[in-house]
Structures are given as C-alpha cells and as structure tokens.
Design a protein around this motif. Structure first.
Motif, PDB file in Angstrom:
ATOM      1  N   HIS A  56      -0.172  -4.426  -4.909  1.00 48.68           N
ATOM      2  CA  HIS A  56      -1.223  -4.665  -3.922  1.00 48.68           C
ATOM      3  C   HIS A  56      -2.313  -5.487  -4.607  1.00 48.68           C
ATOM      4  CE1 HIS A  56      -0.315  -0.826  -1.335  1.00 48.68           C
ATOM      5  NE2 HIS A  56       0.568  -1.791  -1.159  1.00 48.68           N
ATOM      6  N   LEU A  60      -5.642  -0.005  -2.024  1.00 52.24           N
ATOM      7  CA  LEU A  60      -5.599   0.386  -0.607  1.00 52.24           C
ATOM      8  C   LEU A  60      -5.671   1.899  -0.441  1.00 52.24           C
ATOM      9  CD1 LEU A  60      -2.813  -1.861   0.984  1.00 52.24           C
ATOM     10  CD2 LEU A  60      -5.235  -1.904   1.477  1.00 52.24           C
ATOM     11  N   ALA A  64      -1.450   4.531   1.505  1.00 55.45           N
ATOM     12  CA  ALA A  64      -1.016   3.162   1.836  1.00 55.45           C
ATOM     13  C   ALA A  64      -0.006   2.659   0.814  1.00 55.45           C
ATOM     14  CB  ALA A  64      -2.225   2.232   1.896  1.00 55.45           C
ATOM     15  N   ALA A  65      -0.201   3.038  -0.462  1.00 57.38           N
ATOM     16  CA  ALA A  65       0.757   2.620  -1.496  1.00 57.38           C
ATOM     17  C   ALA A  65       2.115   3.264  -1.240  1.00 57.38           C
ATOM     18  CB  ALA A  65       0.234   3.013  -2.876  1.00 57.38           C
ATOM     19  N   GLN A  67       3.200   4.149   1.645  1.00 58.29           N
ATOM     20  CA  GLN A  67       3.750   3.523   2.847  1.00 58.29           C
ATOM     21  C   GLN A  67       4.371   2.157   2.542  1.00 58.29           C
ATOM     22  OE1 GLN A  67       1.216   2.120   6.066  1.00 58.29           O
ATOM     23  NE2 GLN A  67       2.302   3.476   7.464  1.00 58.29           N
ATOM     24  N   THR A  68       3.762   1.412   1.612  1.00 53.02           N
ATOM     25  CA  THR A  68       4.356   0.132   1.214  1.00 53.02           C
ATOM     26  C   THR A  68       5.757   0.380   0.651  1.00 53.02           C
ATOM     27  OG1 THR A  68       2.177  -0.775   0.707  1.00 53.02           O
ATOM     28  CG2 THR A  68       4.064  -1.899  -0.276  1.00 53.02           C
ATOM     29  N   ASP A 167       1.479   3.184  11.857  1.00 51.58           N
ATOM     30  CA  ASP A 167       0.049   3.130  11.538  1.00 51.58           C
ATOM     31  C   ASP A 167      -0.668   4.473  11.456  1.00 51.58           C
ATOM     32  OD1 ASP A 167       0.085   0.452  11.242  1.00 51.58           O
ATOM     33  OD2 ASP A 167      -0.573  -0.010  13.279  1.00 51.58           O
ATOM     34  N   TRP A 171      -3.886   6.698   5.002  1.00 50.81           N
ATOM     35  CA  TRP A 171      -3.917   5.790   3.856  1.00 50.81           C
ATOM     36  C   TRP A 171      -4.332   6.527   2.601  1.00 50.81           C
ATOM     37  CZ3 TRP A 171      -7.111   0.858   5.268  1.00 50.81           C
ATOM     38  CH2 TRP A 171      -6.765   0.423   6.548  1.00 50.81           C
TER      39      TRP A 171
ATOM     40  N   ASN B  94      -6.938  -1.521   9.826  1.00 51.66           N
ATOM     41  CA  ASN B  94      -5.508  -1.232   9.924  1.00 51.66           C
ATOM     42  C   ASN B  94      -4.686  -2.519   9.833  1.00 51.66           C
ATOM     43  OD1 ASN B  94      -3.830   1.020  10.119  1.00 51.66           O
ATOM     44  ND2 ASN B  94      -3.176   0.321  12.136  1.00 51.66           N
ATOM     45  N   LYS B  97      -4.725  -3.715   6.317  1.00 54.53           N
ATOM     46  CA  LYS B  97      -3.814  -2.931   5.476  1.00 54.53           C
ATOM     47  C   LYS B  97      -2.371  -3.392   5.675  1.00 54.53           C
ATOM     48  CE  LYS B  97      -1.989   0.579   6.973  1.00 54.53           C
ATOM     49  NZ  LYS B  97      -0.769   1.187   7.462  1.00 54.53           N
ATOM     50  N   ASN B  98      -1.984  -3.565   6.941  1.00 55.78           N
ATOM     51  CA  ASN B  98      -0.615  -4.003   7.231  1.00 55.78           C
ATOM     52  C   ASN B  98      -0.342  -5.397   6.672  1.00 55.78           C
ATOM     53  OD1 ASN B  98       0.146  -1.677   8.537  1.00 55.78           O
ATOM     54  ND2 ASN B  98      -0.509  -2.388  10.543  1.00 55.78           N
ATOM     55  N   THR B 100      -1.873  -6.795   4.101  1.00 53.34           N
ATOM     56  CA  THR B 100      -1.804  -6.695   2.640  1.00 53.34           C
ATOM     57  C   THR B 100      -0.445  -6.166   2.197  1.00 53.34           C
ATOM     58  OG1 THR B 100      -4.170  -6.234   2.615  1.00 53.34           O
ATOM     59  CG2 THR B 100      -2.972  -5.736   0.612  1.00 53.34           C
ATOM     60  N   GLN B 101       0.040  -5.149   2.913  1.00 59.74           N
ATOM     61  CA  GLN B 101       1.359  -4.591   2.574  1.00 59.74           C
ATOM     62  C   GLN B 101       2.446  -5.651   2.761  1.00 59.74           C
ATOM     63  OE1 GLN B 101       1.333  -1.145   5.179  1.00 59.74           O
ATOM     64  NE2 GLN B 101       1.120   0.217   3.413  1.00 59.74           N
ATOM     65  N   PHE B 103       2.122  -8.859   2.721  1.00 55.63           N
ATOM     66  CA  PHE B 103       1.939  -9.877   1.677  1.00 55.63           C
ATOM     67  C   PHE B 103       2.543  -9.393   0.358  1.00 55.63           C
ATOM     68  CE2 PHE B 103      -0.766 -11.171  -1.925  1.00 55.63           C
ATOM     69  CZ  PHE B 103      -0.529 -12.536  -1.914  1.00 55.63           C
ATOM     70  N   SER B 104       2.255  -8.145  -0.017  1.00 59.03           N
ATOM     71  CA  SER B 104       2.756  -7.595  -1.284  1.00 59.03           C
ATOM     72  C   SER B 104       4.278  -7.529  -1.275  1.00 59.03           C
ATOM     73  CB  SER B 104       2.185  -6.198  -1.522  1.00 59.03           C
ATOM     74  OG  SER B 104       0.795  -6.236  -1.542  1.00 59.03           O
ATOM     75  N   LEU B 105       4.851  -7.105  -0.151  1.00 58.85           N
ATOM     76  CA  LEU B 105       6.311  -7.007  -0.052  1.00 58.85           C
ATOM     77  C   LEU B 105       6.947  -8.395  -0.130  1.00 58.85           C
ATOM     78  CD1 LEU B 105       6.507  -4.286   2.757  1.00 58.85           C
ATOM     79  CD2 LEU B 105       7.323  -4.027   0.411  1.00 58.85           C
TER      80      LEU B 105
END
Lengths: 240, 135
Positions: A56, A60, A64-65, A67-68, A167, A171, B94, B97-98, B100-101, B103-105
C-alpha cells in the motif's frame, strides 16, 4: 486446493522475515504479505523470505490490509485463506488443521484460539477483562460461544472471502464485530487450539488509554450494527 | 421586520449567491454541493420578504422571539450540512481505499510480470505441511 496465507504487516521489518520463513514452502500455500505503508524494510524483508508482497502506498489500516489480501486471493481463485499477524505472535502449528477443517466443509471460519491450547496463554489484567467482555458480548448478541474473540489468526472459506471483500468490512478493527456478522450470516465458526507467543512489548495494535477506549467503542458499535443487519442484505455474497 | 434588517438579510443572501457562483465558476465547488447553500439563501429571502412567515414559524415551534427561530433553523441547517459532508466524506474515503487497494494489486501484478515471475498459482510450493518436498 488453492491455499493462501495472508500476512498484513505495518513496520514489522524486525520480525517479518522470520514469520514468512516459518510458513513459506509449507502447507501448499502461496504466502502474501500486504505491506501497509511501512516506513521500514518490511516489504523487502518479506520478499527476500519468499513471500509475494503487495504494497500500500500509505497506511490504510489493519482491516484494509487484510482485505487487500482477500481481494488478491479471490482474484486468483483461492479455496481457503489463512490470515496471521506479522509480529511473530502467531505460530504455524495450527495452520494445516485449520485449512483441513475449512476445506473439508466442517466449518466456514476456523479460528486459532490461544486459550484452548494446553499450555494456556498469559495475558495482563486489562486484556483478560477485554477478552471476557467480548466473549460475553458475542454470546449475548448472537448466541455464539467463543474462547478467543480477538484472535487474528483464522482460516476462511472462499464464501467468507467473497463477503469480506466488500465495503462493509472494517478497515481498522475486524475483531468481535466480524464474528457477530458472520454468525448472523449463517457461516459456521469453529475454534482449534493454537500455541501463540505473547505480543512483544510496545508492538500491539492497542496502545495508549485513548486508543483502547476508542477500540472498545468502535468494536461495540460495529457489533451492535452487525447484529441488526439482515442476512438478506448479503445475498450473493455482497451487501445489497 | 425592520427595513434595516431586510436590507442586511438581502445583502447576506446576495453575497452567498455570488460566492457560490464564483466558487462553481472557478471549479472549486461542484454544483452538486452548492444546492444546499443556494436553497438556504432562497429560504432566507422568503423569510425576509413574506410578511408573517417568520412570525408564523416562531409560533409553530413555540419560540418567543423571531430571532430565536432564525438561530434554531441556522443550527439545524449546520447540523444537516455536517451530516451531509460526513456522508460524502465516508463515501470518498471508501472509494479512496478501494482505489488504493486496486492500485496496489495492479502494481504487484505488473511488477511480477515485468520481472518474468510466474503467477502465484504456478509459484505454489509443493511441500507438505511437515516441510517434506512432494515430487
């Protein structure tokens, strides 16, 4: 079986290499470390130890981590995901059993409980009180008896992943609140004994009185909201 | 309502309208956020120019003075505005966050492909739980 081990990590440069080394090349699982905007060498150490690293760009939050990691595992067709912390508290002894229980369909979520292990687990008074409080709260809100309501080490089925990728997933603190919601959604939750080390001094997520008060308030509010949600909102794995 | 009060209220409303229009024109405020302010200005004009409306409202809510009614509605407006902004902020957070996730993936995927590494599914270990290699 398509197994994943997800390790969210924030500034765990001192421990992450040892944690990854314990699990990489075992259990037939892909190890994924989600570096949650660390300022140290967490990502580099994890990659050097053989993990796939997802970074990230900024912090976050723990949830959130996680969830990624769930989203990555879902996109790659994971059948089950084991999540564990990057600070070295979680030991890999219970991982194979947890995967087995979820993959056999015995349960949807298999929680590794430090309190069921024969060696027990020593906590300070404040944490003992907190654990007892969340045990009672979960029992009152959804009728579920759990020994370790705040365990961050658990194995999830693909069906659970599909719900957690949406969603509503917190987080910051996906703890007892998520247990209440998953129970309400009809997922089967089981616990197995797991040996765990105490959280290293000064490394826990909940430090400082104000942070602890906010954590308890936040999780309690989220638990009440979760207990009021209708399972119909989550048809097809997604909140409608 | 006295003449001076009407003039002051009218100037305030005109100032609000001009500032809002200027912010929209310069791209600093989106039209979707301006409606609440414009509506408030219009409501203020109605209160000022329709005789008896403010007095009627004051009687309706049980207040003694018309100024109290204005203050109450002002506070309610600010609360509504704060809630509106909190809802918008939650949605934006939100979305961020989505994003960013995602983008990271995406970055992780392209970085792996650029280095010619196999997909994680191909890279899976073939060792058993006790660490023995499974040929």
């Amino acid at each position: 079986m398509n197994r994943y081990i997800i390790i969210p990590a924030h500034n765990e440069g001192a421990t992450i290499r040892a944690v990854v080394s314990q699990v990489v090349g075992r259990f037939g699982a892909q190890v994924v470390v989600v570096d949650d905007g660390s300022a140290d060498r967490t990502g580099g150490e994890a990659g050097a130890a053989g993990a796939l690293v997802i970074r990230h760009p900024y912090n976050l939050g723990y949830g959130a981590a996680l969830q990624t990691g769930y989203k990555h595992a879902l996109a790659h067709g994971a059948s089950a995901v084991m999540q564990m912390d990057g600070d070295g508290q979680h030991l890999p002894d219970s991982i194979e059993e947890a995967f087995g229980r979820v993959e056999s369909g015995e349960c949807d979520i298999c929680v590794s409980s430090r309190f069921l292990h024969a060696d027990g687990y020593d906590q300070g008074l404040a944490k003992r009180l907190g654990t007892a409080f969340f045990r009672v709260a979960i029992r009152l809100l959804c009728g579920l008896r759990v020994s370790d309501p705040t365990s961050g080490m658990k194995c999830l089925s693909r069906a659970v992943l599909a719900v957690f990728a949406h969603d509503f997933f917190p987080w910051d603190y996906p703890d007892a609140n998520v247990t209440v919601l998953t129970q309400r959604l009809g997922f089967r939750i089981a616990e197995i004994p797991a040996k765990m080390k105490p959280t290293p001094v000064g490394r826990g997520m909940h430090r400082g009185v104000l942070k602890i008060v906010y954590y308890v308030f936040r999780v309690c509010l989220s638990m009440v909201v979760a207990s009021l949600q209708s399972p119909r909102q989550f048809k097809n794995g997604a909140p409608q | 309502m006295t003449f001076e009060q009407r003039v002051f209220a009218s100037l305030t409303v005109v100032a609000i309208f001009l500032v809002i229009l200027s912010l929209i024109r310069r791209g600093k405020l989106r039209e979707e956020f301006s409606w609440l302010w414009l509506l408030t200005g219009a409501a203020l004009l109605l209160l000022v120019y329709i005789d008896g409306l403010l007095a009627g409202l004051t009687r309706l809510i049980g207040a003694v003075a018309p100024t109290t009614t204005l203050f109450i509605f002002g506070i309610v407006f600010l609360m509504f505005l704060s809630m509106h902004l909190a809802i918008r902020l939650s949605r934006v957070s939100n979305d961020l966050k989505n994003l960013t996730q995602a983008f990271s993936l995406h970055l992780s995927e392209t970085s792996r492909q650029a280095h010619g590494a196999p997909s994680p599914d191909d890279n899976r270990s073939t060792q058993s739980a006790d660490g023995r290699k499974q040929e």
